[in-house]
Design an enzyme around this catalytic site. Structure first.
Site, PDB file in Angstrom:
ATOM      1  N   SER A  90       0.863  -1.181   0.000  1.00  0.00           N
ATOM      2  CA  SER A  90       0.000   0.000   0.000  1.00  0.00           C
ATOM      3  C   SER A  90       0.893   1.221   0.000  1.00  0.00           C
ATOM      4  O   SER A  90       2.053   1.165   0.423  1.00  0.00           O
ATOM      5  CB  SER A  90      -0.885   0.007   1.255  1.00  0.00           C
ATOM      6  OG  SER A  90      -1.510   1.268   1.442  1.00  0.00           O
ATOM      7  N   TYR A 147      -2.108  -1.034  10.289  1.00  0.00           N
ATOM      8  CA  TYR A 147      -2.025  -1.163   8.827  1.00  0.00           C
ATOM      9  C   TYR A 147      -0.648  -0.742   8.324  1.00  0.00           C
ATOM     10  O   TYR A 147      -0.058  -1.428   7.480  1.00  0.00           O
ATOM     11  CB  TYR A 147      -3.120  -0.321   8.178  1.00  0.00           C
ATOM     12  CG  TYR A 147      -3.333  -0.610   6.719  1.00  0.00           C
ATOM     13  CD1 TYR A 147      -3.875  -1.816   6.302  1.00  0.00           C
ATOM     14  CD2 TYR A 147      -3.011   0.336   5.749  1.00  0.00           C
ATOM     15  CE1 TYR A 147      -4.095  -2.079   4.958  1.00  0.00           C
ATOM     16  CE2 TYR A 147      -3.236   0.085   4.403  1.00  0.00           C
ATOM     17  CZ  TYR A 147      -3.774  -1.124   4.017  1.00  0.00           C
ATOM     18  OH  TYR A 147      -3.982  -1.379   2.669  1.00  0.00           O
TER      19      TYR A 147
END
Length: 233
Positions: free
Chosen positions: A132, A145
């Site tokens: 990401s 995350y």
């Protein structure tokens, strides 16, 4: 897709292949004459071989990977598209939830690839990990995350060095996509209505590009995001 799946062509295992980016990769592999198969908690498109799997159970994920690889007769590629996030401040996110994000996004990715390696080495196959832009840029309220995706970045770079010459390894760094990923979040953690999000089909095309490189060549890292992505650079 229907039950009429191709019987030849490269076999590609996709984690999280029942929705979002994973489903777009499955569809793209099938359109290109390949044979997608899926690890997911939910059933993928009709006719796609799959094994139900909770990636947070890493030993179970390894066994499911071997089971699926044997079922389809080996693997030519693995795409780790599964992922989750529960944003919030560290003090507010329950420990079990925080650790599950890391387990699914990082440890599950590692477990699947570890189990797939013997098959990929025999086929001189390819791996595409999905990180990401938050694996490159840290933001508040995303400690789990960011920890997981920064981990995927480091893991993939080390794996590429380790497997050079035997298995092709690509790190994909996508920005925000137009999927259900944000649906269950509190309103403050959802992209605004005017956010510029990429289509998962377009990101899947980048995955297929990485998988289709000629022998001896690899796309090492690929960032794909909206031109106005706020988390990149």
């Amino acid at each position: 897709m229907t039950a009429n799946q191709p019987t030849t062509g490269p076999s590609v295992l996709v984690t999280g292949g029942s929705s979002g980016l994973g489903a777009a990769v499955v569809a793209g592999v099938a359109r290109g004459g390949g044979r997608p198969c899926v690890l997911d908690l939910q059933k993928p498109a009709d006719g796609v071989p799959w094994v139900k799997c909770d990636l947070a159970d890493t030993r179970g994920a390894e066994e499911a990977t071997r089971q699926l690889a044997d079922q389809v007769g080996g693997l030519d590629g693995v795409v780790t598209a599964a992922g989750m996030d529960v944003p919030g401040r560290l003090a507010d996110v329950p420990a079990e939830t925080w650790e599950r994000v890391v387990a699914v996004d990082l440890l599950g990715t590692v477990a699947v690839i570890r189990a797939a390696l013997p098959y990929l080495q025999r086929s001189r196959g390819r791996v595409v990990t999905v990180a990401s832009t938050l694996g490159l840029k840290a933001v508040s309220d995303a400690t789990a995350y960011c920890a997981a995706k920064f981990g995927v970045v480091g893991f993939t770079r080390a794996l590429a060095a380790e497997l050079a010459g035997s298995v092709g390894v690509t790190l994909l760094v996508p920005g925000g996509m137009r999927t259900a990923f944000f649906d269950e979040r509190e309103e403050r953690y959802r992209p605004p209505e005017d956010a510029s999000l990429t289509d998962p089909g377009s990101v899947a095309a980048a995955v297929l590009f990485a998988l289709s490189q000629p022998p001896g060549c690899a796309v090492r890292e690929l960032t794909y995001c909206s031109e106005t992505e706020s988390s990149y650079p």
